[in-house]
Scaffold this motif. Structure first.
Motif, PDB file in Angstrom:
ATOM      1  N   ILE A  13      -3.301   0.618   3.833  1.00 56.15           N
ATOM      2  CA  ILE A  13      -4.204   0.244   2.746  1.00 56.15           C
ATOM      3  C   ILE A  13      -3.877   1.114   1.550  1.00 56.15           C
ATOM      4  N   VAL A  14      -3.534   0.494   0.436  1.00 50.65           N
ATOM      5  CA  VAL A  14      -3.254   1.233  -0.787  1.00 50.65           C
ATOM      6  C   VAL A  14      -4.120   0.669  -1.910  1.00 50.65           C
ATOM      7  N   ARG A  15      -4.435   1.532  -2.872  1.00 49.02           N
ATOM      8  CA  ARG A  15      -5.372   1.133  -3.926  1.00 49.02           C
ATOM      9  C   ARG A  15      -4.822   1.335  -5.332  1.00 49.02           C
ATOM     10  N   THR A  16      -3.602   1.856  -5.451  1.00 47.60           N
ATOM     11  CA  THR A  16      -3.017   2.033  -6.771  1.00 47.60           C
ATOM     12  C   THR A  16      -1.663   1.340  -6.836  1.00 47.60           C
ATOM     13  N   VAL A  17      -1.270   0.960  -8.046  1.00 44.75           N
ATOM     14  CA  VAL A  17       0.021   0.326  -8.243  1.00 44.75           C
ATOM     15  C   VAL A  17       1.144   1.297  -7.884  1.00 44.75           C
ATOM     16  N   LEU A  20       1.544   1.299  -4.170  1.00 46.68           N
ATOM     17  CA  LEU A  20       2.119   0.018  -3.765  1.00 46.68           C
ATOM     18  C   LEU A  20       3.619   0.008  -4.009  1.00 46.68           C
ATOM     19  N   ARG A  21       4.026   0.416  -5.189  1.00 52.25           N
ATOM     20  CA  ARG A  21       5.451   0.388  -5.518  1.00 52.25           C
ATOM     21  C   ARG A  21       6.239   1.385  -4.666  1.00 52.25           C
ATOM     22  N   GLY A  22       5.605   2.474  -4.300  1.00 48.78           N
ATOM     23  CA  GLY A  22       6.266   3.416  -3.409  1.00 48.78           C
ATOM     24  C   GLY A  22       6.576   2.800  -2.067  1.00 48.78           C
ATOM     25  N   VAL A  23       5.608   2.075  -1.516  1.00 49.52           N
ATOM     26  CA  VAL A  23       5.833   1.394  -0.236  1.00 49.52           C
ATOM     27  C   VAL A  23       6.909   0.324  -0.393  1.00 49.52           C
ATOM     28  N   ALA A  29      14.536  -0.388   0.612  1.00 45.69           N
ATOM     29  CA  ALA A  29      15.631   0.494   1.046  1.00 45.69           C
ATOM     30  C   ALA A  29      16.061   0.176   2.475  1.00 45.69           C
ATOM     31  N   GLN A  30      15.126  -0.380   3.261  1.00 46.05           N
ATOM     32  CA  GLN A  30      15.440  -0.774   4.635  1.00 46.05           C
ATOM     33  C   GLN A  30      15.983  -2.203   4.722  1.00 46.05           C
ATOM     34  N   GLY A  31      16.087  -2.870   3.574  1.00 50.30           N
ATOM     35  CA  GLY A  31      16.581  -4.240   3.564  1.00 50.30           C
ATOM     36  C   GLY A  31      15.565  -5.265   4.020  1.00 50.30           C
ATOM     37  N   LEU A  32      14.272  -4.944   3.933  1.00 51.65           N
ATOM     38  CA  LEU A  32      13.218  -5.831   4.417  1.00 51.65           C
ATOM     39  C   LEU A  32      12.779  -6.814   3.326  1.00 51.65           C
ATOM     40  N   SER A  33      12.540  -8.044   3.717  1.00 51.12           N
ATOM     41  CA  SER A  33      11.998  -9.044   2.806  1.00 51.12           C
ATOM     42  C   SER A  33      10.470  -8.946   2.796  1.00 51.12           C
ATOM     43  N   VAL A  34       9.860  -9.416   1.691  1.00 50.11           N
ATOM     44  CA  VAL A  34       8.425  -9.224   1.490  1.00 50.11           C
ATOM     45  C   VAL A  34       7.760 -10.538   1.075  1.00 50.11           C
ATOM     46  N   ALA A  35       6.619 -10.831   1.701  1.00 50.17           N
ATOM     47  CA  ALA A  35       5.762 -11.948   1.314  1.00 50.17           C
ATOM     48  C   ALA A  35       4.463 -11.404   0.755  1.00 50.17           C
ATOM     49  N   LEU A  36       3.925 -12.098  -0.243  1.00 49.49           N
ATOM     50  CA  LEU A  36       2.642 -11.741  -0.857  1.00 49.49           C
ATOM     51  C   LEU A  36       1.629 -12.836  -0.586  1.00 49.49           C
ATOM     52  N   VAL A  37       0.423 -12.435  -0.168  1.00 50.42           N
ATOM     53  CA  VAL A  37      -0.697 -13.363  -0.009  1.00 50.42           C
ATOM     54  C   VAL A  37      -1.823 -12.873  -0.918  1.00 50.42           C
ATOM     55  N   PRO A  38      -2.005 -13.468  -2.103  1.00 47.85           N
ATOM     56  CA  PRO A  38      -3.080 -13.042  -2.999  1.00 47.85           C
ATOM     57  C   PRO A  38      -4.424 -13.619  -2.551  1.00 47.85           C
ATOM     58  N   THR A  39      -5.453 -12.785  -2.434  1.00 47.99           N
ATOM     59  CA  THR A  39      -6.789 -13.252  -2.073  1.00 47.99           C
ATOM     60  C   THR A  39      -7.836 -12.486  -2.876  1.00 47.99           C
ATOM     61  N   MET A  40      -9.061 -13.002  -2.830  1.00 41.48           N
ATOM     62  CA  MET A  40     -10.197 -12.269  -3.385  1.00 41.48           C
ATOM     63  C   MET A  40     -11.062 -11.694  -2.270  1.00 41.48           C
ATOM     64  N   ALA A 148       0.512 -13.111 -12.103  1.00 38.23           N
ATOM     65  CA  ALA A 148       1.710 -12.560 -12.737  1.00 38.23           C
ATOM     66  C   ALA A 148       1.806 -11.061 -12.510  1.00 38.23           C
ATOM     67  N   LYS A 149       0.675 -10.354 -12.611  1.00 40.37           N
ATOM     68  CA  LYS A 149       0.681  -8.912 -12.375  1.00 40.37           C
ATOM     69  C   LYS A 149       1.033  -8.594 -10.924  1.00 40.37           C
ATOM     70  N   LEU A 150       0.437  -9.326  -9.993  1.00 38.05           N
ATOM     71  CA  LEU A 150       0.727  -9.075  -8.573  1.00 38.05           C
ATOM     72  C   LEU A 150       2.191  -9.352  -8.240  1.00 38.05           C
ATOM     73  N   LEU A 151       2.732 -10.452  -8.775  1.00 40.75           N
ATOM     74  CA  LEU A 151       4.131 -10.759  -8.520  1.00 40.75           C
ATOM     75  C   LEU A 151       5.033  -9.676  -9.097  1.00 40.75           C
ATOM     76  N   ASN A 152       4.672  -9.147 -10.245  1.00 42.05           N
ATOM     77  CA  ASN A 152       5.451  -8.069 -10.857  1.00 42.05           C
ATOM     78  C   ASN A 152       5.316  -6.775 -10.055  1.00 42.05           C
ATOM     79  N   GLN A 153       4.119  -6.499  -9.567  1.00 43.19           N
ATOM     80  CA  GLN A 153       3.881  -5.254  -8.826  1.00 43.19           C
ATOM     81  C   GLN A 153       4.574  -5.251  -7.469  1.00 43.19           C
ATOM     82  N   VAL A 154       4.546  -6.390  -6.784  1.00 45.75           N
ATOM     83  CA  VAL A 154       5.089  -6.463  -5.426  1.00 45.75           C
ATOM     84  C   VAL A 154       6.564  -6.851  -5.421  1.00 45.75           C
ATOM     85  N   GLN A 155       6.976  -7.669  -6.401  1.00 44.47           N
ATOM     86  CA  GLN A 155       8.354  -8.182  -6.415  1.00 44.47           C
ATOM     87  C   GLN A 155       8.662  -8.902  -5.101  1.00 44.47           C
TER      88      GLN A 155
END
Length: 307
Positions: A13-17, A20-23, A29-40, A148-155
């Protein structure tokens, strides 16, 4: 992309950008792919299906839990929107999600921020026009900005959205195309209860009697979709569906509309002439419900085919 079959990873659980970007840097760096699920937040089985789809499509899944104030008008239920982050975290951990991003409003929108995003307008058109855009004119600008912000933050490599908010999904897809954002946007079919009612956090507001009325929504919509597919005039189909919803016990109906699937433009001929979607918004008491479904199997004169 290949999806890792490694042992389960405990939920972070992270609460700052910055966190998030650190993770994200570590995962990349490990070559892992990432999926984002935006919710409220206020997660239910529909949200968890989005997470499961993310797990099928990527090595790691980030679920954002953020009640976005920019998509609420002053008179809407921002303060009343259900918040249960501890329970959300438990559900994500049980489902196999890897990270919950739960920022504060100030973290997501720094004081003094002035940037806004508009996905179409009355002059240029676009999927934000009409329907929810008429009844909640602030909504899609707020959705576009936070996504747009979430997509930019998570890439993220892929982002997963539910088809229940069909117009929102089309707005996000249009924005991603127009801004050259390299994230694949995937829509997952609506998750429904045993009676066909689309799962929604707002269903919790319904009394037992209201719930019985709400479960008529998808039935009436399907009947209208079948009539539209059969080539009946859309004005008649839509008006009859509004009348049926009111007769079923809904207090008001904002709209029932059959539109072109992707652009959400109206059919100028007044009948279905291509891939179509029927969409509605209606109210019971203090609860506003939306739903939509494909208009299946319509026949088009002179084409001799089905879509």
């Amino acid at each position: 992309m290949s999806v890792s079959q490694a042992a389960p990873v405990p939920l972070q659980i992270v609460r700052t950008v910055a966190e998030l970007r650190g993770v994200m840097r570590g995962w990349r760096a490990q070559g892992l792919s990432v999926a984002l699920v935006p919710t409220m937040g206020a997660l239910h089985e529909g949200h968890l299906d989005l997470v499961r789809e993310g797990l099928r499509r990527a090595d790691r899944v980030v679920t954002s839990v953020f009640v976005n104030p920019t998509q609420f008008a002053a008179h809407e239920d921002l303060g009343a929107y259900p918040r249960q982050q501890e329970r959300d975290a438990e559900l994500l951990d049980q489902t196999g999600g890897h990270l919950m991003f739960a920022p504060t409003v100030d973290e997501m929108y720094a004081p003094g921020a002035v940037t806004r995003i508009t996905v179409g307008d009355a002059e240029t058109g676009g999927p934000s026009q009409g329907l929810e855009g008429d009844f909640r004119p602030q909504m899609f600008g707020g959705v576009a900005l936070v996504v747009a912000k979430l997509l930019n933050q998570v890439q993220a490599d892929v982002a997963v959205f539910g088809e229940k908010d069909w117009q929102q999904l089309m707005v996000v897809r249009r924005m991603v195309r127009d801004l050259d954002i390299p994230t694949e946007i995937f829509g997952l079919p609506t998750v429904r209860d045993d009676h066909g009612l689309a799962l929604s956090s707002r269903n919790a507001y319904l009394s037992a009697d209201e719930l019985q009325i709400a479960r008529r929504l998808n039935v009436i919509l399907r009947e209208a979709a079948d009539r539209a597919a059969a080539g009946q005039p859309l004005a008649t189909v839509e008006n009859d569906a509004v009348a049926a919803l009111l007769e079923a016990g809904f207090d008001t109906v904002d709209y029932v509309a059959v539109r072109q699937t992707d652009s959400l433009a109206a059919f100028s001929s007044g009948v279905v002439e291509g891939p179509a979607r029927i969409l509605t918004a209606a109210r019971i008491g203090r609860t506003r419900l939306i739903d939509n479904m494909a208009v299946q199997g319509a026949r088009f004169e002179g084409l001799g085919s089905r879509f």
